[in-house]
Motif scaffolding. Structure first.
Motif, PDB file in Angstrom:
ATOM      1  N   ASN A   1      30.546   7.429 -25.893  1.00 47.84           N
ATOM      2  CA  ASN A   1      29.342   6.839 -26.488  1.00 47.84           C
ATOM      3  C   ASN A   1      29.496   6.697 -27.997  1.00 47.84           C
ATOM      4  O   ASN A   1      29.123   5.670 -28.572  1.00 47.84           O
ATOM      5  N   LEU A   2      30.042   7.711 -28.642  1.00 48.61           N
ATOM      6  CA  LEU A   2      30.255   7.640 -30.087  1.00 48.61           C
ATOM      7  C   LEU A   2      31.237   6.524 -30.446  1.00 48.61           C
ATOM      8  O   LEU A   2      31.031   5.785 -31.413  1.00 48.61           O
TER       9      LEU A   2
ATOM     10  N   ALA B   1      25.215  15.146 -19.792  1.00 49.73           N
ATOM     11  CA  ALA B   1      26.346  14.405 -20.345  1.00 49.73           C
ATOM     12  C   ALA B   1      27.496  15.355 -20.643  1.00 49.73           C
ATOM     13  O   ALA B   1      27.320  16.379 -21.286  1.00 49.73           O
ATOM     14  N   ASN B   2      28.663  14.963 -20.169  1.00 43.76           N
ATOM     15  CA  ASN B   2      29.820  15.798 -20.451  1.00 43.76           C
ATOM     16  C   ASN B   2      30.407  15.401 -21.796  1.00 43.76           C
ATOM     17  O   ASN B   2      30.078  14.360 -22.351  1.00 43.76           O
ATOM     18  N   PRO B   3      31.272  16.218 -22.343  1.00 50.38           N
ATOM     19  CA  PRO B   3      31.829  15.944 -23.671  1.00 50.38           C
ATOM     20  C   PRO B   3      32.581  14.608 -23.753  1.00 50.38           C
ATOM     21  O   PRO B   3      32.534  13.930 -24.773  1.00 50.38           O
TER      22      PRO B   3
ATOM     23  N   SER C   1      21.264  14.427 -22.305  1.00 56.71           N
ATOM     24  CA  SER C   1      21.950  15.368 -23.173  1.00 56.71           C
ATOM     25  C   SER C   1      22.355  16.625 -22.418  1.00 56.71           C
ATOM     26  O   SER C   1      23.344  17.252 -22.749  1.00 56.71           O
TER      27      SER C   1
ATOM     28  N   ARG D   1      31.903  11.841 -22.100  1.00 59.84           N
ATOM     29  CA  ARG D   1      30.900  10.786 -22.165  1.00 59.84           C
ATOM     30  C   ARG D   1      30.330  10.697 -23.573  1.00 59.84           C
ATOM     31  O   ARG D   1      30.093   9.613 -24.093  1.00 59.84           O
ATOM     32  N   LYS D   2      30.126  11.843 -24.217  1.00 61.75           N
ATOM     33  CA  LYS D   2      29.607  11.846 -25.584  1.00 61.75           C
ATOM     34  C   LYS D   2      30.589  11.155 -26.532  1.00 61.75           C
ATOM     35  O   LYS D   2      30.192  10.358 -27.387  1.00 61.75           O
ATOM     36  N   VAL D   3      31.866  11.447 -26.375  1.00 64.04           N
ATOM     37  CA  VAL D   3      32.887  10.835 -27.221  1.00 64.04           C
ATOM     38  C   VAL D   3      32.945   9.327 -26.967  1.00 64.04           C
ATOM     39  O   VAL D   3      33.025   8.529 -27.906  1.00 64.04           O
TER      40      VAL D   3
END
Length: 92
Positions: A34-35, A26-28, A23, A30-32
């Motif tokens: 993953n979602l 993780a860059n933004p 967390s 990568r978060k998107v």
């Protein structure tokens, strides 16, 4: 000074767990991603459930239509028999 060192030690200790480290690093994007991957898995699972329900409904529709048509046909035959019985009883 002691408070700053303990805060740094706590931060490093908390970042050492994989979830916390992910967390933090993780860059933004990568978060998107993953979602979106999670959403894709969820939609795929829902699609499989929907297909299963649709197949069950199709089977019910086909068998239900056959049952209904045979029931209508037997009822029409029975109507003819009952009509002839009524006419015979009126004649007697």
């Amino acid at each position: 000074m002691w408070v700053k060192r303990s805060a740094v030690v706590l931060f490093v200790a908390s970042a050492s767990t994989p979830a916390a480290a992910a967390s933090i690093t993780a860059n933004p994007i990568r978060k998107v991603v993953n979602l979106l991957q999670q959403m894709q898995q969820k939609v795929t699972a829902e699609g499989e459930k929907e297909k299963e329900l649709f197949d069950k409904y199709q089977c019910w529709c086909q068998t239900g239509a056959k049952d209904l048509s045979s029931s209508i046909q037997s009822a029409e035959t029975k109507i003819g028999d009952l009509t002839s019985d009524i006419k015979e009883s009126e004649e007697n």
